[in-house]
Design a protein around this motif. Structure first.
Motif, PDB file in Angstrom:
ATOM      1  N   GLU A 255     121.365  54.592 153.449  1.00 27.51           N
ATOM      2  CA  GLU A 255     119.978  54.370 153.064  1.00 27.51           C
ATOM      3  C   GLU A 255     119.067  54.499 154.288  1.00 27.51           C
ATOM      4  N   TYR A 258     113.394  52.116 156.236  1.00 30.22           N
ATOM      5  CA  TYR A 258     111.964  52.323 156.000  1.00 30.22           C
ATOM      6  C   TYR A 258     111.098  51.630 157.046  1.00 30.22           C
ATOM      7  N   LYS A 290     108.850  53.097 148.432  1.00 32.71           N
ATOM      8  CA  LYS A 290     110.182  53.682 148.618  1.00 32.71           C
ATOM      9  C   LYS A 290     110.249  55.112 148.060  1.00 32.71           C
ATOM     10  N   ASP A 294     110.912  58.351 150.383  1.00 30.32           N
ATOM     11  CA  ASP A 294     112.069  59.226 150.118  1.00 30.32           C
ATOM     12  C   ASP A 294     111.645  60.677 149.983  1.00 30.32           C
TER      13      ASP A 294
END
Length: 541
Positions: A255, A258, A290, A294
């Motif tokens: 992941e 962020y 998010k 992405d």
């Protein structure tokens, strides 16, 4: 007509691949429980040129389906070699090997398919009168074939349901473009060679894939195609019946960090937009953040080819930003134009189809008109054949009308002469008289024929009797006129079927474009809005 379609079974050595034999037997069991009218086998039934024992095994199993016709074309593995036993093998099942010079099966004569006159070269074509179906097929004759054998194939009989069977689709085995099948008027095109199920619904091209996965690389479902087809409808579904299944190994992706992304881009517009999401501490705002991050990261990685977050500079972010915005706007505009063009074409086709009653299912006016014209044509052709016979009968009647008095006199003289000869012995006189009368009879017969032939125009002027040549010319003119009308109506009928086909294809194409448009809209709802520095709007929503 109901059908099943299999390919790439790859039966080989039973000791080494027992699961492939089990898969084939599983398919036969399924067909016994759910019978169909036809089974299509489109190549690579075996993984080698089959022996007599191989064919006997398959033939014996297919014979368990006594009412099902089986159509078989070979592939590059089980290709139709010159010395192949397939050429002369007598099938006990209802197997039809396309491209074979003679049909060797035990189907009764009254039920057996007939080879069409347009079967030529490497393309075979059989007509099944019971279903009004023409099946075209091309076998492979070698393990490698780099030419496109499908290029010149098209349906010849538009009144029948047309089906094409073949094997290929790679550089080494019959390379072709799926788009080439557009407009060839096949209701179903069944192919083999690809081991995964593939459907090109627009062109009616279908690959069933292999019955069982051949190796671990062939992941996902495997099975066969089960379908129904007639002149108006083709319905196809994939039936997964494989007893084995391999799943694709999924690599877990790390992941994104962020917080690190936001820290690295604190001073540019990208980072400021991320900070805007943080101003409202809600779950919806964090999800939007998010999703936006992405999308931007994917664009950055695609543009720069770099994976590490620390390598992104404000300049690269700005470039990715501008590129993403430009692509999305251009894509949306292009799709909007395509949707508008499709809607206009759809409206025109719908208006055209509504003007044709036979396409809405209420009546079939064109077909009835063609039938009536063909009946009238047959009457004219029969009348044309009878013209010379009628003329000959009339001429003979005229000649008999002239010759009858002489024939009566001659018969009387013969009778009297026989009496005179018997009593008076006047042989020479009687012989001379009879000979003279016979000569007169022959002369008058010839004169009668000549007079009748030479007075055609006079009889036409006095009695209105037509001259045979003129009658032939008139009838032939009417025949050509009717044939022209029938041809025009048949073309119109075909064009209406093509209009319906174009309508269906355009509907499918419009659905696909609208689907793409919706997907791009979903993407643009977050990215475009933020790129236009309108993040507050997303946070509020």
């Amino acid at each position: 007509m109901k059908f099943a379609h299999i390919a790439d079974v790859h039966l080989g050595t039973r000791r080494e691949t027992p699961y492939l034999y089990d898969g084939f037997l599983n398919f036969i069991d399924y067909m016994e429980l759910h019978p169909v009218d036809m089974i299509f086998i489109t190549g690579d039934l075996f993984d080698h040129v089959p022996t007599k024992e191989d064919i006997m095994f398959v033939d014996t199993q297919l014979a368990r389906l006594p009412k099902t016709d089986i159509l078989y074309v070979t592939g590059e593995c089980d290709y139709l070699a010159r010395d192949s036993v397939l050429w002369n093998y007598e099938f006990v099942s209802r197997m039809y090997l396309l491209n074979c010079e003679e049909i060797h099966n035990h189907v009764p004569e009254g039920e057996r398919a007939e080879r069409n006159s347009y079967a030529e070269g490497i393309m075979d074509s059989l007509h099944f009168a019971k279903y009004n179906v023409d099946v075209y097929g091309i076998c492979q004759y070698s393990a490698q074939n780099e030419r496109n054998d499908f290029d010149s194939v098209y349906a010849r009989n538009l009144r029948a349901v047309n089906i094409f069977l073949g094997h290929g689709g790679s550089a080494r085995v019959c390379p072709f473009d799926v788009e080439d099948f557009g407009g060839k008027n096949f209701g179903y095109i069944g192919l083999g060679h690809k081991h995964q199920y593939l459907a090109f619904e627009k062109q009616h091209v279908y690959y069933p894939g292999s019955l069982e996965p051949i190796n671990e690389d062939e992941t996902g479902e495997h099975g066969f195609i089960y379908g129904y087809i007639d002149k108006q409808l083709t319905s196809v579904k994939f039936v997964p019946i494989a007893m084995r299944r391999f799943e694709e190994k999924k690599e877990e992706k790390a992941e994104f960090d962020y917080e690190l992304l936001q820290e690295l881009n604190r001073e540019n517009a990208f980072g400021k937009c991320l900070q805007t999401f943080d101003q409202k501490q809600t779950e919806q705002a964090q999800m939007a953040k998010k999703k936006y991050a992405d999308g931007m990261l994917a664009s950055l990685q695609e543009l720069t080819g770099k994976q590490a977050l620390s390598t992104y500079t404000p300049t690269q972010v700005a470039e990715a930003w501008a590129e993403q915005q430009s692509q999305l706007k251009a894509g949306l505009q292009s799709l909007q134009q395509e949707i508008a063009a499709n809607e206009q074409e759809q409206a025109e086709l719908e208006e055209k189809l509504l003007a044709c009653p036979d396409q809405t299912g209420t009546t079939n006016v064109l077909h009835e008109d063609i039938g009536k014209l063909q009946f009238d044509l047959s009457k004219l052709e029969f009348e044309d054949q009878q013209v010379d016979k009628k003329y000959s009968r009339r001429r003979l009647g005229f000649v008999l009308w002239i010759d009858t008095p002489l024939a009566i006199v001659l018969s009387l003289l013969v009778t009297v002469g026989m009496i005179d000869v018997f009593f008076m012995q006047a042989w020479e006189t009687w012989f001379w008289l009879v000979t003279s009368l016979i000569g007169f009879e022959i002369a008058f017969t010839i004169i009668g024929f000549c007079v009748y032939n030479m007075t055609k125009k006079l009889r036409k002027k006095l009695f209105g009797t037509e001259i045979p040549v003129e009658t032939h010319a008139r009838l032939q003119s009417q025949i050509r006129l009717l044939e022209s009308k029938i041809h025009d109506l048949q073309l119109e009928e075909s064009s209406r079927f093509l209009d319906q086909k174009n309508y269906d294809e355009n509907s499918w194409r419009m659905k696909e474009v609208q689907k793409q448009y919706q997907q791009l809209l979903e993407k643009s709802e977050v990215i475009l809005s933020v790129l236009d520095v309108n993040a507050n709007k997303i946070v509020k929503e």
